[in-house]
Design a protein around this motif. Structure first.
Motif, PDB file in Angstrom:
ATOM      1  N   UNK A 175      21.729  -3.650 -11.240  1.00  0.00           N
ATOM      2  CA  UNK A 175      22.324  -2.934 -10.101  1.00  0.00           C
ATOM      3  C   UNK A 175      23.401  -3.779  -9.437  1.00  0.00           C
TER       4      UNK A 175
ATOM      5  N   UNK B  16      26.401  -2.231 -10.547  1.00  0.00           N
ATOM      6  CA  UNK B  16      26.463  -0.765 -10.496  1.00  0.00           C
ATOM      7  C   UNK B  16      27.293  -0.234  -9.331  1.00  0.00           C
TER       8      UNK B  16
ATOM      9  N   UNK C  27      27.056   4.458 -12.601  1.00  0.00           N
ATOM     10  CA  UNK C  27      26.060   3.726 -13.385  1.00  0.00           C
ATOM     11  C   UNK C  27      24.665   3.921 -12.796  1.00  0.00           C
TER      12      UNK C  27
ATOM     13  N   UNK D 172      23.436   7.356 -13.563  1.00  0.00           N
ATOM     14  CA  UNK D 172      23.075   7.456 -14.986  1.00  0.00           C
ATOM     15  C   UNK D 172      21.630   7.079 -15.208  1.00  0.00           C
ATOM     16  N   UNK D 173      21.249   5.946 -14.637  1.00  0.00           N
ATOM     17  CA  UNK D 173      19.889   5.441 -14.820  1.00  0.00           C
ATOM     18  C   UNK D 173      18.890   6.484 -14.335  1.00  0.00           C
TER      19      UNK D 173
ATOM     20  N   UNK E  49      33.488  -4.117 -20.698  1.00  0.00           N
ATOM     21  CA  UNK E  49      32.534  -3.815 -19.636  1.00  0.00           C
ATOM     22  C   UNK E  49      31.376  -3.001 -20.218  1.00  0.00           C
TER      23      UNK E  49
ATOM     24  N   UNK F   7      27.301  -3.940 -20.817  1.00  0.00           N
ATOM     25  CA  UNK F   7      26.454  -3.129 -19.946  1.00  0.00           C
ATOM     26  C   UNK F   7      24.977  -3.478 -20.153  1.00  0.00           C
ATOM     27  N   UNK F   8      24.209  -3.403 -19.068  1.00  0.00           N
ATOM     28  CA  UNK F   8      22.812  -3.854 -19.161  1.00  0.00           C
ATOM     29  C   UNK F   8      21.893  -2.822 -19.800  1.00  0.00           C
ATOM     30  N   UNK F   9      22.352  -1.557 -19.913  1.00  0.00           N
ATOM     31  CA  UNK F   9      21.455  -0.534 -20.455  1.00  0.00           C
ATOM     32  C   UNK F   9      21.872  -0.064 -21.850  1.00  0.00           C
ATOM     33  N   UNK F  10      23.144   0.163 -22.038  1.00  0.00           N
ATOM     34  CA  UNK F  10      23.576   0.688 -23.331  1.00  0.00           C
ATOM     35  C   UNK F  10      24.635  -0.193 -23.989  1.00  0.00           C
TER      36      UNK F  10
ATOM     37  N   UNK G 140      25.840  -9.299 -14.207  1.00  0.00           N
ATOM     38  CA  UNK G 140      25.194  -9.491 -12.908  1.00  0.00           C
ATOM     39  C   UNK G 140      24.887 -10.952 -12.644  1.00  0.00           C
TER      40      UNK G 140
END
Lengths: 391, 297
Positions: free
Chosen positions: A210, A213, A217, A220-221, B128, B132-135, B155
């Motif tokens: 986060x 984010x 973003x 999205x989560x 970027x 990314x931390x998720x995808x 982060x």
């Protein structure tokens, strides 16, 4: 800052869109560079950001044309990010921008999950953390290793200030005292709230990500079903319930933001402003357009077509609107406790100090918060003293 | 009056130069001088009532006490050092590879240039997403489907800074490679033949022939890359906005924030002027080195 400002702002929403020189929060609607057209029409330029639902705006422009054939509106679209949009306006208008009024934030959650675990919607931040931890632990064990309690916006940008302000204000703290020009960052309430976010939210109920984010973003989560709670602007409600864009459509609940025990909930205002450039040559025509935009009729069109919260309180009881958006009824509360960001012509500079301080504070667990807060306060007061010197 | 042939030629030469000179004056000299002028004034766009009072060197003394500016300067220097070193090394490798004869060389040459041809903003956006931390692709390559191990690269102050440097190295190594390739191509083939006859090993050939002869090209690549890296802006703007906690804030981005977000025209210009002088200093040093050490021989 005066506590009543938020409420007062709402009650006078019709009168709100007056000319405010030098006031510079985030503008979402903007008039500028006006000139006389050759065809005898008065031409005004309307600078706004990319609409989520462009059809609604098409309709508004059509209606305006019918009512005011003498005024031609030319639309210019800016970037969606508030920070980038502000930079664009600064460039365009040398920062003599004017902006007023109102928008709001709320928290939405997975109704199905809260029901399944027999939990009530959280009233306080602490409750939210406890619930998030409980649900996350169970869900991770049962279904999904990649599951989180909360998502919000904590990147180093304008949205971070909005997020953090809500924690601070709902703990009885303040950012800036408008009368004394003193920063409240180093006071206990503010420090405690920041510490709460650092120790209980970041990399705890919310993923560490986060910190990178912005709105898209974080949303999205949530719409992928990977978070219990989510804090966003009201458009997130529509997106979460849209089956084409969300895996959790129909499973979502909404209410005003939680608070710290013994205090009030606060939402940050912003993003629903309209202003007239002081360089405008057709201020009357621009004012006509603003009056038209903020009229009950058009606010209803925006609410119905774009799902945006109206700026007029009367519409929160409107049967047509409540039929399509039942949550607006609850959101009137959110609206009435909404709170503007500090008002100063030098707000962008203050905001950069705040962004820097908050980002530092929540991303490094061993930082001495008191010391950093004092530094940030001094910097803010230094900036504000410039304004005083200028008179 | 009849001008001499020499005079006419000279006049013709100046005539041809005029458009180019005008271009440089309008788009390079004028903005530099104007930035310098602005940096000596106190100009705050949101306080128009202030006017534009002359403030001497106030902005400069404020700049050297501004902890964020100094922090950004430090970040910029670290960025410049690491990216140029890696870009030159990688550039050299790229140049050596595409200088050899092999099947499909044309294709490889074109492919190597793709990162450089992609606009930086687009490339930054891509990076970027990669981090990314998720995808993000980086997480996928490292951890596969074990999503609980995924890390939020942007982060963390250290990894965010590394991510920006990686993106820059990816983006511009091929540019350095291209400059070095030009240097490689002018080395006569018979030098290597002679060396081979004398029994020099591959490594000796590289150390004694290639490296000294390609040095001017490397220095020019170094000059270009250092100056460019010093002005890094778009990568930071797109990937991190200077965050988290200012870990990726660089001078140009800080200056941009001061001018365009905060409206501090005077102070922001001071930062631009600082960047200008540092770039100037770097280029003077390089040109001295290139001019004296190498071209004389």
């Amino acid at each position: 800052m005066i506590k009543g400002t938020g409420k007062q702002t709402i009650r006078t929403s019709g009168k709100l869109f007056k000319l405010f020189l030098g006031l510079s929060l985030i503008a979402s609607l903007f008039f500028g560079c006006t000139q006389d057209a050759d065809n005898g029409k008065t031409r005004i330029h309307f600078v706004t950001w990319k609409a989520n639902v462009p059809e609604a705006w098409d309709e508004i422009f059509r209606l305006f044309k019918e009512e005011h054939p003498g005024i031609e509106v030319i639309t210019e679209t800016g970037p969606h990010s508030s920070t980038a949009f502000h930079d664009l306006l600064t460039q365009k208008l040398k920062n003599r921008s004017t902006d007023v009024d109102v928008f709001l934030m709320d928290v939405i959650w997975r109704k199905d999950l809260l029901d399944r675990y027999r939990l009530p919607p959280p009233r306080t931040w602490d409750q939210m953390v406890v619930q998030a931890e409980l649900i996350t632990e169970e869900e991770k064990r049962l279904h999904n290793a990649d599951f989180h309690g909360f998502s919000g916006q904590f990147k180093q940008y304008e949205g971070l200030v909005c997020n953090m302000m809500e924690y601070i204000l709902s703990n009885g703290g303040h950012i800036l005292n408008a009368d004394t020009g003193k920063s409240g960052l180093a006071e206990k309430e503010a420090i405690d709230a920041v510490r709460f976010v650092r120790d209980n939210v970041i990399a705890k109920i919310a993923p560490r990500g986060v910190l990178t984010y912005q709105e898209p973003e974080s949303l999205d989560l949530f719409v992928q079903g990977k978070a219990v709670f989510h804090r966003n602007w009201p458009y997130a409600w529509g997106v979460s319930n849209n089956p084409e864009r969300s895996r959790i459509a129909g499973k979502v609940g909404i209410a005003k933001l939680p608070l710290f025990e013994g205090n009030q909930s606060y939402s940050t205002l912003g993003g629903w402003h309209a202003g007239i450039s002081s360089y405008s040559k057709n201020k009357d025509a621009a004012w006509t357009f603003i009056q038209f935009l903020t009229s009950e009729k058009i606010q209803k069109v925006i609410a119905l077509k774009a799902g945006k919260a109206p700026t007029r309180t009367s519409l929160y009881n409107d049967a047509d609107i409540l039929k399509s958006y039942p949550h607006f009824k609850d959101m009137k509360d959110v609206f009435l406790t909404a709170y503007p960001r500090p008002r100063t012509a030098l707000y962008p500079a203050v905001s950069n100090v705040l962004q820097r301080y908050f980002s530092r504070a929540i991303s490094s667990p061993d930082l001495n918060l008191e010391e950093e807060a004092n530094k940030a306060s001094r910097e803010i007061e230094q900036i504000l003293s410039l304004e005083k010197q200028a008179g | 009056m009849q001008l001499s042939l020499q005079a006419r030629e000279r006049l013709f030469g100046y005539t041809l130069l005029t458009p180019c000179l005008l271009f440089v004056i309008i788009f390079a000299f004028y903005p530099i001088l104007y930035s310098f002028y602005l940096s000596l004034h106190k100009i705050i766009l949101s306080l128009p009532q202030l006017g534009q009072p002359f403030s001497g060197l106030d902005n400069y003394s404020a700049l050297f006490q501004d902890r964020i500016a100094l922090h950004s300067l430090r970040n910029t220097l670290i960025f410049v050092f690491f990216t140029t070193v890696f870009e030159i090394l990688l550039g050299l490798v790229i140049a050596l590879i595409i200088n050899r004869q092999f099947r499909g060389r044309g294709l490889v040459r074109a492919a190597v240039l793709i990162p450089w041809a992609v606009p930086t903003v687009v490339a930054s956006q891509m990076w970027r997403f990669i981090f990314n931390d998720k995808y993000g692709l980086a997480n996928f390559l490292l951890f596969g489907s074990d999503t609980s191990a995924y890390s939020a690269w942007l982060a963390n102050p250290v990894t965010a800074f590394a991510a920006i440097m990686i993106a820059d190295v990816w983006k511009t190594s091929s540019f350095a490679g291209l400059l070095i390739l030009a240097g490689l191509q002018v080395i006569p083939e018979d030098l290597y033949e002679a060396a081979q006859i004398d029994g020099a090993s591959r490594w000796q050939q590289f150390r004694r022939i290639t490296l000294p002869l390609v040095k001017p090209a490397i220095l020019i690549a170094l000059l270009f890359r250092t100056m460019d890296a010093f002005r890094v802006f778009d990568l930071v703007f797109v990937m991190t906005q200077g965050g988290p906690a200012d870990a990726t804030n660089v001078l140009q981005f800080y200056g941009y924030k001061k001018i365009f977000a905060e409206g501090l025209m005077g102070y922001g210009s001071t930062i631009s002027v600082l960047v200008f002088f540092i770039s100037l200093l770097i280029s003077i040093i390089y040109i001295r080195v290139i001019g004296t050490g190498l071209f004389k021989e």
